[in-house]
Design an enzyme around this catalytic site. Structure first.
Site, mmCIF file in Angstrom:
data_model
loop_
_atom_site.group_PDB
_atom_site.id
_atom_site.type_symbol
_atom_site.label_atom_id
_atom_site.label_comp_id
_atom_site.label_asym_id
_atom_site.label_seq_id
_atom_site.Cartn_x
_atom_site.Cartn_y
_atom_site.Cartn_z
ATOM 1 N N LYS A 1 40.116 43.370 27.667
ATOM 2 C CA LYS A 1 39.043 42.991 28.920
ATOM 3 C C LYS A 1 38.674 43.675 29.788
ATOM 4 O O LYS A 1 37.762 44.784 30.221
ATOM 5 C CB LYS A 1 38.964 41.799 29.202
ATOM 6 C CG LYS A 1 38.917 40.396 27.747
ATOM 7 C CD LYS A 1 39.233 38.908 28.640
ATOM 8 C CE LYS A 1 38.706 37.754 27.203
ATOM 9 N NZ LYS A 1 39.309 36.786 28.344
ATOM 10 N N GLN B 1 42.336 34.222 32.166
ATOM 11 C CA GLN B 1 42.880 33.475 31.111
ATOM 12 C C GLN B 1 43.686 32.251 30.976
ATOM 13 O O GLN B 1 44.374 31.722 32.200
ATOM 14 C CB GLN B 1 43.484 34.478 31.018
ATOM 15 C CG GLN B 1 44.009 35.253 30.069
ATOM 16 C CD GLN B 1 43.233 35.663 28.559
ATOM 17 O OE1 GLN B 1 42.350 36.196 28.718
ATOM 18 N NE2 GLN B 1 42.749 34.548 27.658
ATOM 19 N N ASP C 1 32.419 32.556 31.941
ATOM 20 C CA ASP C 1 33.103 31.820 30.575
ATOM 21 C C ASP C 1 32.133 30.538 29.943
ATOM 22 O O ASP C 1 32.561 30.309 29.125
ATOM 23 C CB ASP C 1 34.944 31.962 30.974
ATOM 24 C CG ASP C 1 35.850 32.354 30.218
ATOM 25 O OD1 ASP C 1 35.071 33.171 29.002
ATOM 26 O OD2 ASP C 1 36.753 32.939 30.463
#
Ligand code: NDP
Length: 297
Positions: free
Chosen positions: A54, A98, A121
């Site tokens: 990422k 994460q 997200d």
């Protein structure tokens, strides 16, 4: 019949290029790059790989990446404190924590602490609610990537029969919502669904998000169906090999004999996820700066 292979890798590369161009334009107007903060707690090897990927993708797309790698024994309070700081940080447009987090930390509490307007997200309940009532917010990256592949392949989805297998908050449910918004007739199947093969056989569009290697077989599919395979499963290693093969939730080779189009694993849905994450971050940057989000982003 042999199905068209939907090349998610190539599609995602084009998406990342487009996002990169928008990020450059943003930087000209706002005098700073769009910024994504990625937080990793602990040393889970897969998570480390994702976070590294990422960060690299951000830099390649003319964006700023802020990585926060914390030890596995980080307390929930310390993590929440970091999230609050990132919420206030003007250079940060998107925040990604994460998952999975260590067992000692309540994932839901951490997601809830992220400013919904930086929740690229799309996991915050506010964004789930916005998606459900048709307001603009952030949509989870994987289902949004699936949707991009579907509309690219099929155009207007109105009236099509779609079956989503799996009902998780991060894939199945938002996927079903997106298909519904696109006027498909949507069925959500799960582990308690009766006669699953019969249900899947109705579908013009099948989205498999189960986590069971090659569960969906050729005889489950209607002729010409479009199959989107979200599953990523590692098979046990074959003799003499260190790692097993990666396969999806669909038996790719045999399904290809019946489907009209199908995503491979790897190289299908997987690469789309980071592309959409970058896209969501640039959208967040435009909104954060009070600028109109450009058409086509
Ligand atoms: P979850 O484990 O959260 O959800 C799995 C879903 O599948 C559940 O709703 C479950 O039903 C259902 N299910 C399990 N077994 C069966 C069965 N035998 N028949 C029918 N339904 C079943 O998984 P995720 O949604 O997080 O992920 C799904 C897959 O997608 C995984 O392989 C994951 O690795 C992959 N993935 C890939 C991503 C990418 O970037 N490409 C991103 C995210 C996930 P129930 O609710 O009844 O338990």
């Amino acid at each position: 019949m042999s199905a068209t292979r939907i090349d998610g890798k190539a599609f995602a590369a084009r998406l990342r290029e487009r996002v990169g161009a928008h990020a450059l334009n943003f930087a000209k107007v706002a005098d700073r790059k769009p910024g994504l903060a990625v937080v990793l707690v602990g040393e889970d090897p897969a998570s480390q790989v994702y976070v590294g990927a990422k960060g690299k993708a951000c830099l390649a797309a003319n964006m700023e990446s802020f990585e926060h790698r914390l030890p596995a024994d980080t307390s929930e309070a310390a993590l929440l404190d970091l999230v609050h700081r990132l919420n206030r940080d003007e250079t940060v447009d998107g925040i990604l924590v994460q998952l999975p987090l260590p067992d000692s930390i309540d994932e839901q509490a951490v997601i809830a602490a992220i400013d919904p307007d930086k929740d690229v997200d799309g996991f915050h309940v506010i964004n789930a609610g916005r998606l459900s009532v048709g307001q603009s917010g952030f949509v989870p990256c994987t289902p949004m990537g699936c949707m991009m592949l579907l509309t690219d392949r099929l155009g207007d989805l109105s009236g099509m029969e779609a079956v989503v297998v799996g009902r998780s908050n991060i894939v199945g449910k938002p996927m079903a919502q997106l298909l519904l918004d696109a006027n498909a007739t949507v069925t959500i199947a799960h582990s308690r669904t009766r006669d699953l093969a019969d249900v899947v056989r109705r579908a013009d569009i099948v989205v498999a998000a189960v986590g069971r290697p090659e569960m969906i077989r050729k005889d489950w599919l209607k002729d010409g169906a479009t199959v989107i395979d979200v599953g990523i499963n590692r098979l046990p290693p074959e003799p003499g090999r260190e790692k097993g093969r990666l396969v999806g939730d669909v038996a790719f080779d045999e399904a290809s004999e019946v489907a009209g189009a199908i995503t491979p694993v790897p190289g299908g849905v997987g690469p789309m996820t980071i592309g959409v994450l970058l896209r969501n971050t640039v959208v967040a940057a435009y909104r954060h700066a009070g600028l109109e989000v450009p058409e086509g982003l």
